[in-house]
Scaffold this motif. Structure first.
Motif, mmCIF file in Angstrom:
data_model
loop_
_atom_site.group_PDB
_atom_site.id
_atom_site.type_symbol
_atom_site.label_atom_id
_atom_site.label_comp_id
_atom_site.label_asym_id
_atom_site.label_seq_id
_atom_site.Cartn_x
_atom_site.Cartn_y
_atom_site.Cartn_z
ATOM 1 N N VAL A 155 18.867 9.580 8.547
ATOM 2 C CA VAL A 155 19.058 11.000 8.206
ATOM 3 C C VAL A 155 19.288 11.803 9.494
ATOM 4 N N GLU A 156 20.260 12.739 9.421
ATOM 5 C CA GLU A 156 20.519 13.551 10.617
ATOM 6 C C GLU A 156 19.699 14.842 10.579
ATOM 7 N N ALA A 157 19.010 15.118 11.695
ATOM 8 C CA ALA A 157 18.278 16.382 11.857
ATOM 9 C C ALA A 157 19.031 17.245 12.866
ATOM 10 N N VAL A 158 18.766 18.559 12.848
ATOM 11 C CA VAL A 158 19.523 19.477 13.710
ATOM 12 C C VAL A 158 19.129 19.406 15.178
ATOM 13 N N GLY A 159 18.023 18.736 15.461
ATOM 14 C CA GLY A 159 17.605 18.703 16.861
ATOM 15 C C GLY A 159 16.456 17.755 17.066
ATOM 16 N N ARG A 160 15.845 17.856 18.243
ATOM 17 C CA ARG A 160 14.734 16.958 18.578
ATOM 18 C C ARG A 160 13.806 17.607 19.601
ATOM 19 N N VAL A 161 12.609 17.067 19.660
ATOM 20 C CA VAL A 161 11.632 17.577 20.626
ATOM 21 C C VAL A 161 12.040 17.105 22.018
ATOM 22 N N LYS A 162 12.171 18.064 22.935
ATOM 23 C CA LYS A 162 12.564 17.716 24.300
ATOM 24 C C LYS A 162 11.341 17.653 25.220
ATOM 25 N N PRO A 184 0.837 -1.199 0.000
ATOM 26 C CA PRO A 184 0.000 0.000 0.000
ATOM 27 C C PRO A 184 0.876 1.256 0.000
ATOM 28 N N PRO A 185 0.411 2.336 -0.618
ATOM 29 C CA PRO A 185 1.202 3.575 -0.632
ATOM 30 C C PRO A 185 1.105 4.288 0.715
ATOM 31 N N GLY A 186 2.172 4.979 1.094
ATOM 32 C CA GLY A 186 2.110 5.798 2.305
ATOM 33 C C GLY A 186 3.309 5.590 3.201
ATOM 34 N N VAL A 187 3.692 6.674 3.900
ATOM 35 C CA VAL A 187 4.810 6.646 4.846
ATOM 36 C C VAL A 187 4.427 7.436 6.098
ATOM 37 N N ALA A 188 5.039 7.067 7.231
ATOM 38 C CA ALA A 188 4.813 7.822 8.469
ATOM 39 C C ALA A 188 5.516 9.173 8.366
ATOM 40 N N GLY A 189 5.069 10.147 9.161
ATOM 41 C CA GLY A 189 5.699 11.463 9.065
ATOM 42 C C GLY A 189 5.616 12.335 10.301
ATOM 43 N N LEU A 190 4.763 11.973 11.254
ATOM 44 C CA LEU A 190 4.539 12.875 12.397
ATOM 45 C C LEU A 190 5.800 13.138 13.213
ATOM 46 N N GLU A 191 6.657 12.131 13.335
ATOM 47 C CA GLU A 191 7.797 12.274 14.244
ATOM 48 C C GLU A 191 9.031 12.890 13.600
ATOM 49 N N THR A 192 9.012 13.036 12.282
ATOM 50 C CA THR A 192 10.205 13.526 11.587
ATOM 51 C C THR A 192 10.030 14.917 10.984
ATOM 52 N N SER A 193 8.792 15.389 10.947
ATOM 53 C CA SER A 193 8.483 16.633 10.242
ATOM 54 C C SER A 193 9.217 17.846 10.827
ATOM 55 N N LEU A 194 9.111 18.049 12.139
ATOM 56 C CA LEU A 194 9.701 19.247 12.743
ATOM 57 C C LEU A 194 11.227 19.230 12.645
ATOM 58 N N GLY A 195 11.850 18.095 12.928
ATOM 59 C CA GLY A 195 13.316 18.019 12.854
ATOM 60 C C GLY A 195 13.834 18.361 11.469
ATOM 61 N N LEU A 196 13.140 17.860 10.438
ATOM 62 C CA LEU A 196 13.555 18.151 9.057
ATOM 63 C C LEU A 196 13.343 19.626 8.731
ATOM 64 N N MET A 197 12.210 20.162 9.123
ATOM 65 C CA MET A 197 11.937 21.574 8.806
ATOM 66 C C MET A 197 12.857 22.506 9.594
ATOM 67 N N MET A 198 13.183 22.141 10.832
ATOM 68 C CA MET A 198 14.139 22.957 11.603
ATOM 69 C C MET A 198 15.528 22.893 10.962
ATOM 70 N N THR A 199 15.864 21.762 10.386
ATOM 71 C CA THR A 199 17.127 21.645 9.660
ATOM 72 C C THR A 199 17.139 22.633 8.492
ATOM 73 N N ALA A 200 16.017 22.715 7.789
ATOM 74 C CA ALA A 200 15.912 23.684 6.677
ATOM 75 C C ALA A 200 16.030 25.118 7.189
ATOM 76 N N VAL A 201 15.517 25.381 8.398
ATOM 77 C CA VAL A 201 15.643 26.733 8.979
ATOM 78 C C VAL A 201 17.124 27.069 9.197
ATOM 79 N N THR A 202 17.884 26.119 9.727
ATOM 80 C CA THR A 202 19.310 26.412 9.976
ATOM 81 C C THR A 202 20.085 26.565 8.662
ATOM 82 N N GLN A 203 19.523 26.034 7.573
ATOM 83 C CA GLN A 203 20.155 26.205 6.253
ATOM 84 C C GLN A 203 19.616 27.438 5.520
ATOM 85 N N ASN A 204 18.851 28.256 6.243
ATOM 86 C CA ASN A 204 18.277 29.494 5.677
ATOM 87 C C ASN A 204 17.359 29.244 4.480
ATOM 88 N N ARG A 205 16.715 28.081 4.456
ATOM 89 C CA ARG A 205 15.754 27.829 3.373
ATOM 90 C C ARG A 205 14.393 28.425 3.702
#
Ligand code: DOR
Ligand code: ZN
Ligand code: ZN
Length: 352
Positions: A318-325, A243-264
């Motif tokens: 994949v390495e993200a810049v941080g995590r939810v504490k 079936p198509p589909g992937v999980a995403g709730l736990e990785t979304s913020l870390g990836l987007m925060m990584t983009a923030v540190t890269q000034n995207r």
């Protein structure tokens, strides 16, 4: 570096699999995954088994969510030609209506104009209509928004041609909004070649050109980041008919925060995309005394760390810049040291 404080994130596109797919996810595990990812409110999709397209199915799912949810949850009603006469009855237990125009997981599909007209004429004006629309179906959705003069939200926009069409529609003042997923921003079709079925979802991963167009429009045309958290078990994904589909709730913020540190994108823009715009578009209630503390410690995303019942992520390694504490929801600490500590039933179901 000190922790970054964010408002509770809102994910407007989550699959919680109740009823019928509880071996993949349920309200208790899906809402735990949300909190672990800094998400304090989620909107659950109706392509369950049976789908949330009858008042009975929707009411049952609503009651189950009240018993089991750890974060706040709203549900989508699903449009179905067979149940279209009862559509208004669904509104009392739903936040919004979902219309599937293209093929994907589950039986919900609308392919005829009479059903589309009925959706736009009978669904309450004050509740949103969201669409799974790909390629030229996006033009169908924009046309309906124009004809009926009511807002349409496009789910998981993934292609250059789609985001450009939505940009054109917005430029002409049409009431359309859209979301993109982290997997369509951080992966492309070459990752599908590497991941096989673990990189398969609807819409499929785009070309590098598609991905570049999504990033290019992130600061203007895109309204929300939404996960399309769509858990399936590894056994299902490696079966003859994955079936198509992937999980995403736990990785979304870390990836987007990584983009923030890269000034995207800026941190302010991230908050618009993951909190303010989702809340405004779906007219969602405020969550008082709610915040997410994000720790800037490089963290490798690992399957073993996933709270979702499916237990895997396409971003494993994949390495993200941080995590939810820590996460505080309505004054209660619900995540501490990355661990979810609140019980099923703590979350509110909306409309309350
Ligand atoms: O990949 C997807 N999976 N896309 C969808 O539209 C549905 C979802 C699911 O429910 O598994
Ligand atoms: Zn979809
Ligand atoms: Zn989806």
């Amino acid at each position: 570096m000190s922790d970054i404080i964010l408002p509770g994130l809102i994910d407007v596109h989550t699959h919680l699999r109740v009823p019928g797919g509880e071996h993949k996810e349920d309200f208790a595990t899906g809402t735990a995954a949300a909190l672990a990812g800094g998400v304090t409110m989620i909107l659950g999709m109706p392509n369950t088994s049976p789908p949330l397209s009858t008042p009975e199915a929707l009411q049952n799912a609503y009651a189950q969510a009240q018993a089991d949810a750890r974060c706040d949850v709203g549900l989508f009603a699903g449009a179905s030609p067979e149940q279209i006469d009862r559509l208004p009855e669904l509104a009392s237990h739903a936040v919004a209506l979902k219309i599937y125009l293209n093929d994907t997981f589950g039986p919900l599909r609308v392919e005829d104009v009479p059903t589309l007209r009925a959706c736009f004429q009978t669904w309450p004006e004050d509740k949103m209509i969201a669409m799974h629309a790909e390629k030229q179906s996006v033009a169908v959705g924009i046309g309906l928004a124009a004809v009926y003069g009511r807002p349409v939200h496009f789910c998981h926009i993934s292609r250059k041609e789609e985001i450009e069409l939505i940009a054109d529609a917005k430029m002409r003042g049409l009431p359309v909004t859209c979301e993109v997923t982290p997997h369509h921003l951080f992966m492309d079709e070459t990752d599908f070649a590497r991941l096989g079925p673990l990189g398969d979802m609807r819409p499929v991963l785009g070309t590098p050109d598609d991905v570049a167009a999504l990033w290019a429009h992130l600061n203007d045309t895109v309204d929300c980041i939404a996960t399309d958290h769509a858990p399936h078990t590894l056994a299902e994904k490696w079966s003859e008919t994955p079936p198509p589909g992937v999980a995403g709730l736990e990785t979304s913020l870390g990836l987007m925060m990584t983009a923030v540190t890269q000034n995207r994108l800026s941190l302010d823009r991230l908050i618009q995309l993951m909190h303010a715009n989702p809340r405004r578009i779906y007219n969602l209630p405020e969550q008082p005394d709610t915040r997410v503390e994000f720790e800037m410690t490089p963290t490798v995303i690992r399957n073993e760390a996933m709270v979702s019942k499916c237990g895997w992520t396409p971003f494993d390694g994949v390495e993200a810049v941080g995590r939810v504490k820590r996460v505080v929801l309505r004054g209660e600490v619900v995540v501490e040291g990355g661990k979810v500590i609140c019980q099923p039933g703590f979350g509110q179901v909306i409309p309350v």
